[in-house]
Design an enzyme around this catalytic site. Sequence first.
Site, PDB file in Angstrom:
ATOM      1  N   THR A  84      15.102  27.054  12.552  1.00 57.13           N
ATOM      2  CA  THR A  84      14.542  25.826  11.977  1.00 57.13           C
ATOM      3  C   THR A  84      14.514  25.797  10.448  1.00 57.13           C
ATOM      4  O   THR A  84      15.017  24.854   9.835  1.00 57.13           O
ATOM      5  CB  THR A  84      13.115  25.627  12.512  1.00 57.13           C
ATOM      6  N   ASP A 206      12.190  20.613  20.775  1.00 55.68           N
ATOM      7  CA  ASP A 206      12.327  22.063  20.596  1.00 55.68           C
ATOM      8  C   ASP A 206      11.266  22.801  21.414  1.00 55.68           C
ATOM      9  O   ASP A 206      11.573  23.788  22.103  1.00 55.68           O
ATOM     10  CB  ASP A 206      12.193  22.414  19.109  1.00 55.68           C
ATOM     11  N   HIS A 210      12.128  25.496  24.367  1.00 57.58           N
ATOM     12  CA  HIS A 210      11.702  26.896  24.367  1.00 57.58           C
ATOM     13  C   HIS A 210      10.938  27.228  25.641  1.00 57.58           C
ATOM     14  O   HIS A 210      11.167  28.239  26.277  1.00 57.58           O
ATOM     15  CB  HIS A 210      10.778  27.177  23.176  1.00 57.58           C
ATOM     16  N   HIS A 254      19.426  22.448  15.200  1.00 62.16           N
ATOM     17  CA  HIS A 254      20.165  23.412  16.036  1.00 62.16           C
ATOM     18  C   HIS A 254      20.022  22.963  17.474  1.00 62.16           C
ATOM     19  O   HIS A 254      19.296  22.000  17.754  1.00 62.16           O
ATOM     20  CB  HIS A 254      19.594  24.832  15.861  1.00 62.16           C
ATOM     21  N   HIS A 358      17.246  29.791  20.409  1.00 56.24           N
ATOM     22  CA  HIS A 358      18.368  29.507  19.504  1.00 56.24           C
ATOM     23  C   HIS A 358      18.270  30.490  18.358  1.00 56.24           C
ATOM     24  O   HIS A 358      17.294  31.229  18.265  1.00 56.24           O
ATOM     25  CB  HIS A 358      18.286  28.062  19.001  1.00 56.24           C
TER      26      HIS A 358
HETATM   27  P1  AMP Z   1      12.149  27.201  15.649  1.00 57.97           P
HETATM   28  O1  AMP Z   1      11.718  28.000  16.813  1.00 57.97           O
HETATM   29  O2  AMP Z   1      12.989  27.933  14.674  1.00 57.97           O
HETATM   30  O3  AMP Z   1      12.837  25.937  16.112  1.00 57.97           O
HETATM   31  O4  AMP Z   1      10.824  26.711  14.893  1.00 57.97           O
HETATM   32  C1  AMP Z   1      10.195  25.535  15.321  1.00 57.97           C
HETATM   33  C2  AMP Z   1       8.785  25.497  14.864  1.00 57.97           C
HETATM   34  O5  AMP Z   1       8.710  25.489  13.453  1.00 57.97           O
HETATM   35  C3  AMP Z   1       8.054  24.223  15.245  1.00 57.97           C
HETATM   36  O6  AMP Z   1       7.584  24.250  16.544  1.00 57.97           O
HETATM   37  C4  AMP Z   1       6.928  24.202  14.252  1.00 57.97           C
HETATM   38  O7  AMP Z   1       5.807  24.859  14.764  1.00 57.97           O
HETATM   39  C5  AMP Z   1       7.452  24.975  13.075  1.00 57.97           C
HETATM   40  N1  AMP Z   1       7.634  24.108  11.922  1.00 57.97           N
HETATM   41  C6  AMP Z   1       8.461  23.058  11.809  1.00 57.97           C
HETATM   42  N2  AMP Z   1       8.375  22.470  10.600  1.00 57.97           N
HETATM   43  C7  AMP Z   1       7.467  23.183   9.925  1.00 57.97           C
HETATM   44  C8  AMP Z   1       6.936  23.088   8.596  1.00 57.97           C
HETATM   45  N3  AMP Z   1       7.342  22.132   7.747  1.00 57.97           N
HETATM   46  N4  AMP Z   1       6.020  24.003   8.223  1.00 57.97           N
HETATM   47  C9  AMP Z   1       5.616  24.980   9.075  1.00 57.97           C
HETATM   48  N5  AMP Z   1       6.087  25.122  10.326  1.00 57.97           N
HETATM   49  C10 AMP Z   1       6.996  24.238  10.758  1.00 57.97           C
HETATM   50 ZN    ZN Z   2      14.195  24.121  15.090  1.00 56.67          ZN
HETATM   51 ZN    ZN Z   3      12.958  26.367  18.186  1.00 58.70          ZN
END
Ligand code: AMP
Ligand code: ZN
Ligand code: ZN
Length: 419
Positions: A84, A206, A210, A254, A358
């Site tokens: 992310t 997302d 997950h 992604h 991912h």
């Molecule tokens: P990922 O697993 O890499 O897709 O991360 C997704 C998670 O990132 C989301 O569920 C949010 O909890 C967190 N997230 C998204 N945007 C932000 C942000 N601007 N600041 C902090 N956490 C975030």
């Molecule tokens: Zn993401």
């Molecule tokens: Zn994610």
Amino acid sequence: MTLRRLLSSLLLVLFGLVVIQQLHGCAAPAPVLEAEAPERTLVLVSLDGFRHDYLDRDVDAPTLRWVAEGVRADRLVPVFPTKTFPNHYSLVTGLHPERHGIVGNSMRDPERLEGGEPARFSLGNRDAVTDGRWWSGEPIWVTAERQGVSTATIFWPGSESEIGGLRPTTWLVYDGEMPYLDRVDTALEAVDGGAGFVTLYFEAVDDAGHRYGPDAPQVAEAIARVDDSLEALVDGLRDRGRLRDVDIVVVSDHGMTPVSRDDVVFFDDALDPEDYDVDWGEVPGVWPRADQDADAIVAALDALPHVRAFRKEDVPARLRYRDNVRIPPVVVLLDEGWTLTSRDYFERRTDRPSGGTHGFDNQYRSMSGIFLARGPRFRSGLEVDSLQTVDVYGIMTAALGLEAAPNDGDATAPTRVLR
Ligand code: AMP
Ligand code: ZN
Ligand code: ZN
């Protein structure tokens, strides 16, 4: 362009002064000068984890399909790692992670010590996300603000930190609990207030991917929910008479692929996890201690099934994942959907791995996201093969008539998708 904008603002001020002066002596009330609406407005919406093919399914997404009648890319190829924060920051800078500095959702900086230890970054670490030293490059809100265009980020990684001395005019501390319709209302208020570039962020797709895996009915429910939120945005713009002059760009960072407890490789089968400093996750990394030899670690891990290990300088060039001190000296690439873990952790977490994840090689199709755009600057009824995440910054700056900062995007991408 900038000069023209400046001149028109100056003229407006001069005109205002003349009017005020002329009215000064008489009894008539001063006319209210309308705030100048920007010539162009673009709203960028991120649907976290929206895989490129979700829209080809029988999902309830009328508003996404309406946006897709403008420009639709077959897929948006993310940057590596397909996480992310690296991808959101590449979307707004047009840079690969090794250049913008956000090389993972979690990372360490061995060149900056805090209490004798390398400084650490993670999504939930407020001190880190608000610290401009982590964020390099120029995000589009900085590009815009520098050129006199006001911006609003209703959540975006990087937007909570001053970067290059600037911030968005309006920005919010990330709050995953903020109701989606409140996010949309806040974005619409920003449009009303004259913002030329606005972001919105929704995490539901997302989250469902997950928890339940990309093929679960809960993902379809989440898609319907974010589609409703997008509909509220479109309705709000229509009510304001702004639908014709606002460009809407919908992207994701992604995709998503299933994971299971059957597809696990144990680090212990190569090396004793207790002896090594490992960053676990979809892109594991090892930080060799002073007495440990990186080549030996690479050789041991590379012998594991579904694992390819590299010294960082040997990571395949196409991944653009070498040239940053925050990338670990040993980088591990896993086959799609596979997990590298320690036996101890695996046995303690009987619920993991499950659902979806991912982060893997950005060439896997399952890791690709979406790019949809509709509005006055975009072509209509256009389907393009694929775009790269690093192309989006150049496309948006061109749509907004801004001078872009140097970036890694394909210079021909804007002409392919814009009128
Ligand atoms: P990922 O697993 O890499 O897709 O991360 C997704 C998670 O990132 C989301 O569920 C949010 O909890 C967190 N997230 C998204 N945007 C932000 C942000 N601007 N600041 C902090 N956490 C975030
Ligand atoms: Zn993401
Ligand atoms: Zn994610």
